[in-house]
Design an enzyme around this catalytic site. Structure first.
Site, PDB file in Angstrom:
ATOM      1  CD  GLU A 105       6.842  -3.469  -0.680  1.00 71.10           C
ATOM      2  OE1 GLU A 105       5.946  -4.040  -1.481  1.00 71.10           O
ATOM      3  OE2 GLU A 105       6.945  -2.069  -0.147  1.00 71.10           O
ATOM      4  CD  GLU A 120       9.316   0.071  -3.024  1.00 71.76           C
ATOM      5  OE1 GLU A 120       8.255   0.441  -2.859  1.00 71.76           O
ATOM      6  OE2 GLU A 120       9.909  -0.964  -3.193  1.00 71.76           O
TER       7      GLU A 120
HETATM    8  C1  BGP Z   1       5.650  -1.869  -3.522  1.00 66.65           C
HETATM    9  C2  BGP Z   1       6.685  -2.383  -4.284  1.00 66.65           C
HETATM   10  C3  BGP Z   1       7.514  -1.410  -5.712  1.00 66.65           C
HETATM   11  C4  BGP Z   1       6.365   0.106  -5.844  1.00 66.65           C
HETATM   12  C5  BGP Z   1       5.189   0.359  -4.827  1.00 66.65           C
HETATM   13  C6  BGP Z   1       4.763   1.352  -5.209  1.00 66.65           C
HETATM   14  O1  BGP Z   1       4.913  -2.582  -2.796  1.00 66.65           O
HETATM   15  O2  BGP Z   1       7.749  -2.501  -4.062  1.00 66.65           O
HETATM   16  O3  BGP Z   1       7.508  -1.891  -6.755  1.00 66.65           O
HETATM   17  O4  BGP Z   1       5.763  -0.350  -6.976  1.00 66.65           O
HETATM   18  O5  BGP Z   1       4.823  -0.631  -4.181  1.00 66.65           O
HETATM   19  O6  BGP Z   1       3.789   0.694  -5.279  1.00 66.65           O
HETATM   20  P1  BGP Z   1       2.264   0.741  -7.039  1.00 66.65           P
HETATM   21  O7  BGP Z   1       3.354   0.630  -8.510  1.00 66.65           O
HETATM   22  O8  BGP Z   1       1.756  -0.452  -7.240  1.00 66.65           O
HETATM   23  O9  BGP Z   1       1.836   1.835  -7.315  1.00 66.65           O
END
Ligand code: BGP
Length: 475
Positions: free
Chosen positions: A178, A369
């Site tokens: 990201e 993701e």
């Molecule tokens: C993205 C990241 C992940 C993951 C996801 C969900 O930004 O790449 O690492 O964590 O977000 O976010 P969160 O864990 O804050 O719910």
């Protein structure tokens, strides 16, 4: 009515995704050095980076879900669901404790050998993120993260080490997680601590240039060490809708979208987009470049685009822009319901963004993701139903299938958090994504036992039918 055939390609990669710092724990074991997460008590969005550790505090990444010691049990569960791929990151500071050590940490290298061997034992393709919000703490404190051009050599040395070590085991790589979050979560994407509003954008665009050069050098190294390997860019690309049909809302939303696509434009096309110059000028930015930078960027673009999709955002001209790990936090969208954490649920947006990206780049896409973070209840060793997760999964996969029918070349899908892990943004365990529950709470209490949720068997059915079963249910 004949049952609709699945549109997912026969060789479609199905799996799940985690990140080292959110799952492994063993933060200082077997020679691992600290990364930015390890000095943070409440995640990379809500927490703050401290210089020293307060051992009276609880640091979620220090143990996480102990994947470091339990990976065999977890990989076995992923195999039971029928995964054909699995995404995780290599923790840079497990290989080079300070990020720029002369020699790599052999025990760190051995750990990932064991993880990849375990995955390959079940014919699960590893997909590796080289840097997933895990800049070594030393490089942040001593060099200011990616603001420093020195990080290019430190990163490419790290890449050369892991490419040579895992060349027989890993085919799919991603350079940075990201990377467009340089703007919204600079400590995560670039190891940047930006406390001067005056120089913030100069630092972000300069750090981004260093990342582009490093990514191109990494691609050059990858192609020389593992010629048939694929290098992907990886961005957080939840779409941005204009709040109204007011042309001001429309155009400013378009510009905000381009602030993210700037990263994929450079890494996929191999040159700075034409709008970059005005973007820099309007923000008083002067990107310092060295001889050969633009040549290497042009010569070594990536092979595919990995991206995360959680939600969509709605932007109104002139409103303050800020974001979290799900994407830009904009105005309320009255047409969408939200998760327990306030993330709008927008399955049609998923189809929209696949089409937008494939039309723009015409290279393979991989969703690395997509997930639903919710509060699952664990009562007397039993997980209550997790219908929200099943519904989110079905709705998003149906729209992904439509995107494939639209002509998008999508090669794989990894659900974010197939097992409960520590939240990146808030450091919480109770924000659960998994098809597998982990008995641990926000304060670190629990047995760390793994328990299948009802969604475990459903995802298994989806994979074994290559998506066909999605048409058996209407929910
Ligand atoms: C993205 C990241 C992940 C993951 C996801 C969900 O930004 O790449 O690492 O964590 O977000 O976010 P969160 O864990 O804050 O719910």
């Amino acid at each position: 009515m004949t049952k609709q055939q699945s549109a997912f390609p026969d060789d479609f990669l199905w799996g799940g995704a985690i990140a080292a710092n959110q799952a492994e724990g063993a933060w200082n074991e077997d020679g691992r050095g600290p990364s930015v997460n390890d000095y943070n008590t409440h995640g990379l969005v809500e927490g703050e980076l401290t210089d020293t550790l307060d051992l009276n505090q609880y640091y979620p990444s220090h143990e996480a879900i102990d994947f470091y010691h339990r990976y065999k049990e977890d990989v076995k569960l992923f195999a039971e669901m029928g995964f054909t791929c699995f995404r995780t990151s290599i923790a840079w500071s497990r290989i080079f404790p300070n990020g720029n050590d002369k020699e790599p940490n052999e025990k760190g290298l051995q750990f990932y050998d064991h993880v990849f061997d375990e995955l390959l034992k079940y014919d699960i393709e590893p997909i590796v993120t080289i840097s997933h919000f895990e800049t070594p703490h030393h490089l942040v404190k001593e060099y200011g993260g990616w603001k420093s051009r020195d990080l290019i050599d430190f990163y490419t040395n790290y890449c050369e080490t892991i490419f040579n070590r895992y060349k027989g085991k890993v085919k799919y790589w991603m350079n940075f997680n990201e990377i467009n979050h340089m703007h919204t979560i600079p400590i995560a994407a670039g190891g940047l601590i930006l406390d001067d509003e005056e120089t913030k954008l100069q630092d972000i665009y300069q750090a981004s240039h260093h990342v582009f050069v490093a990514a191109a050098k990494a691609q050059k190294l990858l192609k020389s060490i593992i010629p048939n390997a694929w290098m992907g860019a990886m961005l957080s690309l939840s779409p941005i809708y204009p709040d109204t049909c007011n042309p001001d809302d429309v155009f400013e939303s378009y510009e905000l979208r381009r602030r993210s696509l700037y990263y994929s434009d450079v890494m996929i096309r191999g040159y700075y987009p034409s709008y970059a110059k005005r973007m820099w000028k309007d923000n008083g930015v002067e990107v310092k470049m060295e001889e050969g930078d633009l040549d290497i960027i042009r010569a070594y673009p990536v092979d595919y685009l990995g991206f995360s999709y959680y939600r969509s955002s709605t932007h109104q001209a002139g409103m303050k822009i800020y974001g979290n790990t799900g994407g830009i936090i904009g105005r309320e969208n009255p047409y969408l319901v939200k998760t327990d954490w306030g993330w709008p649920i927008d399955p049609k947006g998923f189809r929209y963004v696949c089409n937008e990206l494939y039309d723009r780049y015409q290279i393979p896409l991989m969703i690395v993701e997509n997930g639903y973070g919710g509060k699952d209840e664990y009562v007397e060793g039993k997980i209550l139903e997790d219908p929200g997760r099943v519904q989110y999964l079905n709705q998003h996969l149906r729209n992904l299938e439509e995107a494939i029918r639209d002509g998008c070349d999508v090669i794989g899908y990894t659900w974010w958090g197939p097992i409960d892990i520590v939240s990146a943004g808030t450091g919480e365990m109770r924000k659960r994504y998994g098809f597998i529950y982990v008995d641990k709470d926000n304060e670190g209490n629990g047995t760390l036992d793994r328990v299948k949720k009802p969604s475990f068997d459903w995802y298994k059915r989806i994979i074994e039918t290559n998506g066909a079963v999605l048409h058996d249910k209407d929910e």
